[in-house]
Design an enzyme around this catalytic site. Structure first.
Site, PDB file in Angstrom:
ATOM      1  N   ARG A  94      11.799   1.341  20.207  1.00 31.97           N
ATOM      2  CA  ARG A  94      11.295   0.924  21.524  1.00 31.97           C
ATOM      3  C   ARG A  94      10.008   0.127  21.392  1.00 31.97           C
ATOM      4  O   ARG A  94       9.086   0.523  20.676  1.00 31.97           O
ATOM      5  CB  ARG A  94      11.027   2.163  22.401  1.00 31.97           C
ATOM      6  CG  ARG A  94      10.415   1.795  23.748  1.00 31.97           C
ATOM      7  CD  ARG A  94      10.159   2.994  24.607  1.00 31.97           C
ATOM      8  NE  ARG A  94       9.131   3.891  24.106  1.00 31.97           N
ATOM      9  CZ  ARG A  94       7.817   3.659  24.186  1.00 31.97           C
ATOM     10  NH1 ARG A  94       7.363   2.516  24.693  1.00 31.97           N
ATOM     11  NH2 ARG A  94       6.944   4.546  23.726  1.00 31.97           N
TER      12      ARG A  94
ATOM     13  N   GLU B 299      -1.597   1.558  21.745  1.00 33.42           N
ATOM     14  CA  GLU B 299      -1.467   0.195  21.232  1.00 33.42           C
ATOM     15  C   GLU B 299      -2.374  -0.776  21.988  1.00 33.42           C
ATOM     16  O   GLU B 299      -2.652  -1.873  21.514  1.00 33.42           O
ATOM     17  CB  GLU B 299      -0.009  -0.228  21.406  1.00 33.42           C
ATOM     18  CG  GLU B 299       0.510  -1.240  20.435  1.00 33.42           C
ATOM     19  CD  GLU B 299       2.019  -1.225  20.440  1.00 33.42           C
ATOM     20  OE1 GLU B 299       2.583  -2.310  20.572  1.00 33.42           O
ATOM     21  OE2 GLU B 299       2.610  -0.140  20.330  1.00 33.42           O
TER      22      GLU B 299
ATOM     23  N   GLN C 113      10.924   7.302  17.076  1.00 36.64           N
ATOM     24  CA  GLN C 113       9.817   6.384  16.816  1.00 36.64           C
ATOM     25  C   GLN C 113       8.541   7.137  16.438  1.00 36.64           C
ATOM     26  O   GLN C 113       8.165   8.108  17.092  1.00 36.64           O
ATOM     27  CB  GLN C 113       9.533   5.549  18.066  1.00 36.64           C
ATOM     28  CG  GLN C 113       8.395   4.555  17.887  1.00 36.64           C
ATOM     29  CD  GLN C 113       8.186   3.713  19.132  1.00 36.64           C
ATOM     30  OE1 GLN C 113       7.424   4.080  20.011  1.00 36.64           O
ATOM     31  NE2 GLN C 113       8.900   2.608  19.213  1.00 36.64           N
TER      32      GLN C 113
ATOM     33  N   LEU D 120      -2.497  10.474  20.836  1.00 39.51           N
ATOM     34  CA  LEU D 120      -2.250   9.032  20.773  1.00 39.51           C
ATOM     35  C   LEU D 120      -3.495   8.209  21.070  1.00 39.51           C
ATOM     36  O   LEU D 120      -4.232   8.479  22.014  1.00 39.51           O
ATOM     37  CB  LEU D 120      -1.157   8.668  21.778  1.00 39.51           C
ATOM     38  CG  LEU D 120      -0.552   7.278  21.609  1.00 39.51           C
ATOM     39  CD1 LEU D 120       0.183   7.172  20.287  1.00 39.51           C
ATOM     40  CD2 LEU D 120       0.396   6.979  22.757  1.00 39.51           C
TER      41      LEU D 120
ATOM     42  N   GLY E  93       8.332  13.874  35.915  1.00 35.55           N
ATOM     43  CA  GLY E  93       7.593  12.741  35.376  1.00 35.55           C
ATOM     44  C   GLY E  93       7.973  11.476  36.129  1.00 35.55           C
ATOM     45  O   GLY E  93       8.554  11.526  37.227  1.00 35.55           O
ATOM     46  N   GLY E  94       7.662  10.337  35.542  1.00 37.00           N
ATOM     47  CA  GLY E  94       7.895   9.077  36.241  1.00 37.00           C
ATOM     48  C   GLY E  94       9.340   8.849  36.622  1.00 37.00           C
ATOM     49  O   GLY E  94       9.641   8.396  37.743  1.00 37.00           O
TER      50      GLY E  94
ATOM     51  N   GLU F  78      13.051   9.212  29.035  1.00 39.38           N
ATOM     52  CA  GLU F  78      13.147   9.438  27.590  1.00 39.38           C
ATOM     53  C   GLU F  78      14.268  10.387  27.210  1.00 39.38           C
ATOM     54  O   GLU F  78      14.807  10.304  26.108  1.00 39.38           O
ATOM     55  CB  GLU F  78      11.818   9.975  27.038  1.00 39.38           C
ATOM     56  CG  GLU F  78      11.778  10.011  25.524  1.00 39.38           C
ATOM     57  CD  GLU F  78      10.437  10.449  24.955  1.00 39.38           C
ATOM     58  OE1 GLU F  78      10.355  10.614  23.724  1.00 39.38           O
ATOM     59  OE2 GLU F  78       9.474  10.623  25.741  1.00 39.38           O
TER      60      GLU F  78
ATOM     61  N   ARG G 242       6.281  -1.087  16.552  1.00 38.81           N
ATOM     62  CA  ARG G 242       5.723   0.167  16.059  1.00 38.81           C
ATOM     63  C   ARG G 242       6.388   0.675  14.790  1.00 38.81           C
ATOM     64  O   ARG G 242       5.726   1.261  13.923  1.00 38.81           O
ATOM     65  CB  ARG G 242       5.837   1.228  17.164  1.00 38.81           C
ATOM     66  CG  ARG G 242       4.921   0.947  18.326  1.00 38.81           C
ATOM     67  CD  ARG G 242       5.201   1.880  19.481  1.00 38.81           C
ATOM     68  NE  ARG G 242       4.255   1.629  20.570  1.00 38.81           N
ATOM     69  CZ  ARG G 242       4.319   2.220  21.749  1.00 38.81           C
ATOM     70  NH1 ARG G 242       5.283   3.076  22.003  1.00 38.81           N
ATOM     71  NH2 ARG G 242       3.427   1.950  22.690  1.00 38.81           N
TER      72      ARG G 242
ATOM     73  N   HIS H 262       4.697   6.483  16.273  1.00 38.04           N
ATOM     74  CA  HIS H 262       3.646   5.564  16.721  1.00 38.04           C
ATOM     75  C   HIS H 262       2.614   5.454  15.609  1.00 38.04           C
ATOM     76  O   HIS H 262       2.199   6.456  15.032  1.00 38.04           O
ATOM     77  CB  HIS H 262       2.995   6.097  17.994  1.00 38.04           C
ATOM     78  CG  HIS H 262       2.175   5.080  18.731  1.00 38.04           C
ATOM     79  ND1 HIS H 262       0.995   4.577  18.216  1.00 38.04           N
ATOM     80  CD2 HIS H 262       2.357   4.470  19.922  1.00 38.04           C
ATOM     81  CE1 HIS H 262       0.489   3.702  19.070  1.00 38.04           C
ATOM     82  NE2 HIS H 262       1.298   3.624  20.120  1.00 38.04           N
TER      83      HIS H 262
ATOM     84  N   HIS I 106       6.474  10.127  18.169  1.00 39.65           N
ATOM     85  CA  HIS I 106       6.068   9.667  19.497  1.00 39.65           C
ATOM     86  C   HIS I 106       7.183   9.595  20.524  1.00 39.65           C
ATOM     87  O   HIS I 106       7.019  10.058  21.650  1.00 39.65           O
ATOM     88  CB  HIS I 106       5.430   8.283  19.361  1.00 39.65           C
ATOM     89  CG  HIS I 106       4.951   7.687  20.647  1.00 39.65           C
ATOM     90  ND1 HIS I 106       4.054   8.333  21.473  1.00 39.65           N
ATOM     91  CD2 HIS I 106       5.240   6.509  21.250  1.00 39.65           C
ATOM     92  CE1 HIS I 106       3.803   7.570  22.539  1.00 39.65           C
ATOM     93  NE2 HIS I 106       4.532   6.472  22.427  1.00 39.65           N
TER      94      HIS I 106
ATOM     95  N   PHE J 218       0.712  -6.784  23.692  1.00 35.38           N
ATOM     96  CA  PHE J 218       1.204  -5.521  23.167  1.00 35.38           C
ATOM     97  C   PHE J 218       2.176  -5.815  22.032  1.00 35.38           C
ATOM     98  O   PHE J 218       2.784  -6.887  21.971  1.00 35.38           O
ATOM     99  CB  PHE J 218       1.910  -4.713  24.270  1.00 35.38           C
ATOM    100  CG  PHE J 218       1.319  -3.352  24.467  1.00 35.38           C
ATOM    101  CD1 PHE J 218       0.127  -3.186  25.147  1.00 35.38           C
ATOM    102  CD2 PHE J 218       1.953  -2.214  23.983  1.00 35.38           C
ATOM    103  CE1 PHE J 218      -0.425  -1.927  25.342  1.00 35.38           C
ATOM    104  CE2 PHE J 218       1.417  -0.956  24.165  1.00 35.38           C
ATOM    105  CZ  PHE J 218       0.219  -0.808  24.849  1.00 35.38           C
TER     106      PHE J 218
END
Length: 575
Positions: free
Chosen positions: A389, A250, A235, A247, A13-14, A378, A281, A237, A347, A115
């Protein structure tokens, strides 16, 4: 089969891709991923990545840091938060230079939108801080970083599921992975390892997390004596599609979407009178759940409405294309003319593998690093998110700390040799696999997973009490015992997804036990951890991070370490 690399990154992932980009120019780097890289869950992140660019209105990194600390309910480590918020601007510009197609203002700058929880002047009003690419920001980050990795000759091992970590002479020595296509077990010898395997939301019934988010990295580390930090903070969401959890970002509220109850009231005015629907959130999720519990859900059911009908249709088409298409596809609702049914969805994990600001895994309350072991994203807990978060900080986190971890890895491996590995380093993994494959009859994996998800949702969800957590603890312990005798239908070698899912369930069970244990001992409400029986935040006793270990006898052992404070002293969170 044995492979040798200087650095191994687990997860594409990122965070994993950014770490690979940072490490690969200086050392031989491999990325192991159980998915094809562009299927990683970073691609599901919709709304944006925050940075105080001040392209559309005045902003500063200090305001960003204040919002992050306040949003964390003062459990975030402020030195790490300062680093993230300072480096945010350069991180966004770097992505722009990599080729990421950000949405632009009329004069060509990166556009920014509001946001939840992001404010100007230390909380005086909402600010436009989220840099975005329509509502596909995570997808664009993932594609951009993957293209850069290919251009820089990063070596990928796709569909390799890592099942064990090797530690020798007190430092990282490699990993053991299952090649899903063949069923073959591979050992990767390495001077350094970085975990970037994402979250573990699949322990809950209604979640925005992909099926692959089963906590593999934290689960492997937990079994090898590495503690998990702040697992009780998960968390929810506020705007998941009703019943499905998919999802709706937001970003919808950032563009002006409004939450309404059965009476048509904009109920967030009661809970956060200053920034209303753009509160953090955890607050919005609790507000929605309160409306539902007090009988103001739509038609008395367990959902409320997200209202976009007052927005300009061109804004919806241009800035929220995926969100609105999800509503049409999964609910048969036209968001331009109809309200969208939503409910809180599991989430994001604020807790995970404890690290310092360079991504180094730390193994005790004194922040002692385990040489050669790193984590980012994460699955890690640095801790910039604390107890809750803020939206758009996740994409920032993966890019900033993925890069920092990758850079530190590249330096570390220059000064060390490979640790010695025994010839049978993969034997525990082979024994675990054989035990599952050889068992003809036993507990059904799907049934155990459903029971785990049900009790975690019912008893360790948005609201908790000692009674519900005790029930969750009893249920999960029983599930863990029954897991020892699981059996699967597929006993083959090629793409045995039954086997993969069985192993993943084991990780989820271990992590769920850590979450429930930490939550039961934390007798306060803070951020994503809300106790009906202890409704107040208790800074005197619980301004500290939880550390959870898996004991030799299978018990969960807890310890604590202090929060690293800074300029912002704990105060009441008002929005």
């Amino acid at each position: 089969m044995l492979h040798t690399f200087d650095a191994v990154i687990v997860g594409a992932g990122g965070a994993g891709l950014r770490a690979a980009l940072a490490a690969s120019p200086r050392c031989k780097t491999a990325v192991l991923t159980k998915l094809y890289p562009t299927r990683s869950h970073t691609g599901a992140a919709q709304g944006g990545m925050c940075a105080a660019l001040a392209n559309t209105e005045e902003d500063s990194w200090e305001w960003h840091a204040f919002d992050t600390v306040k949003g964390s309910d003062y459990l975030g480590d402020q030195p790490a938060i300062d680093i993230m918020c300072k480096e945010a601007v350069d991180a966004v510009i770097e992505l722009e230079h990599f080729g990421l197609p950000f949405t632009r203002t009329e004069d060509g700058h990166i556009d920014q939108r509001r946001f939840g929880g992001h404010t100007h002047d230390h909380g005086k009003g909402p600010v436009r801080r989220a840099c975005y690419s329509a509502d596909r920001t995570g997808h664009m980050i993932l594609q951009t970083l993957y293209q850069q990795c290919l251009a820089n000759d990063v070596q990928f091992f796709d569909e390799f599921q890592v099942l064990d970590v090797l530690i020798s002479d007190g430092r990282a020595a490699g990993v053991v992975a299952l090649e899903l296509a063949t069923g073959e077990v591979h050992t990767f010898r390495s001077k350094a390892i970085l975990w970037a395997t994402g979250g573990f939301g699949r322990m809950f019934k209604v979640t925005s997390n992909a099926h692959a988010l089963t906590g593999d990295g934290p689960g492997v580390c937990f079994r090898r004596g590495i503690p998990m930090e702040d697992m009780e903070f998960f968390q929810f969401h506020p705007t998941g599609i009703y019943k499905m959890g998919i999802l709706l970002s937001e970003a919808a509220r950032g563009e002006g979407g409004i939450l309404r109850n059965d009476k048509g009231e904009r109920f967030m005015e009661r809970y956060a009178p200053t920034i209303k629907d753009l509160a953090p959130r955890d607050m919005v999720s609790r507000a929605i759940q309160t409306e539902i519990l007090e009988g103001r859900g739509i038609d008395g059911k367990d959902y409320v409405h997200l209202d976009l009908t007052h927005l300009d249709p061109e804004v919806i088409d241009e800035k929220l294309p995926d969100i609105t298409e999800f509503a049409r596809t999964y609910l048969g609702v036209e968001p331009k003319t109809e309200c969208v049914p939503i409910q809180p969805t599991a989430h994001y994990a604020m807790g995970g593998i404890p690290t310092d600001v360079d991504g180094r895994v730390v193994i005790d309350a004194n922040d002692t690093p385990l040489p050669g072991m790193y984590a980012a994203g994460e699955c890690a807990c640095v801790s910039v998110h604390g107890a809750n978060r803020l939206g758009t900080n996740s994409l920032l986190d993966i890019v900033v700390f993925g890069r920092r971890g990758g850079e530190h890895m590249a330096e570390f491996v220059q000064d060390v040799d490979h640790a010695e590995l025994p010839n049978d380093a993969d034997e525990p993994t082979r024994e675990m696999i054989d035990a599952i494959l050889d068992r003809e009859e036993g507990e059904a994996v799907g049934q155990l997973r459903a029971e785990l998800q049900q009790t975690m949702t019912d008893n360790a969800g948005v609201f908790r009490t000692d009674e519900t957590l005790a029930q969750a603890q009893e249920d999960v312990d029983e599930i863990a015992e029954r897991y020892e005798s699981i059996a699967i239908d597929d006993h083959g070698q090629t793409f045995n997804t039954d086997l993969a899912e069985a192993i993943e369930l084991g990780f989820l069970i271990d992590l769920a036990r850590a979450l429930v244990a930490g939550a039961r001992k934390r007798t306060e409400s803070r951020g994503g951890h809300s106790r009906d029986d202890y409704p107040d935040r208790d800074d005197e006793n619980f301004l500290k991070h939880t550390l959870a270990w898996l004991g030799d006898d299978g018990s969960i052992e807890l310890d604590y370490k202090p929060v690293k404070l800074g300029r912002y002293e704990p105060q009441e969170r008002k929005y």
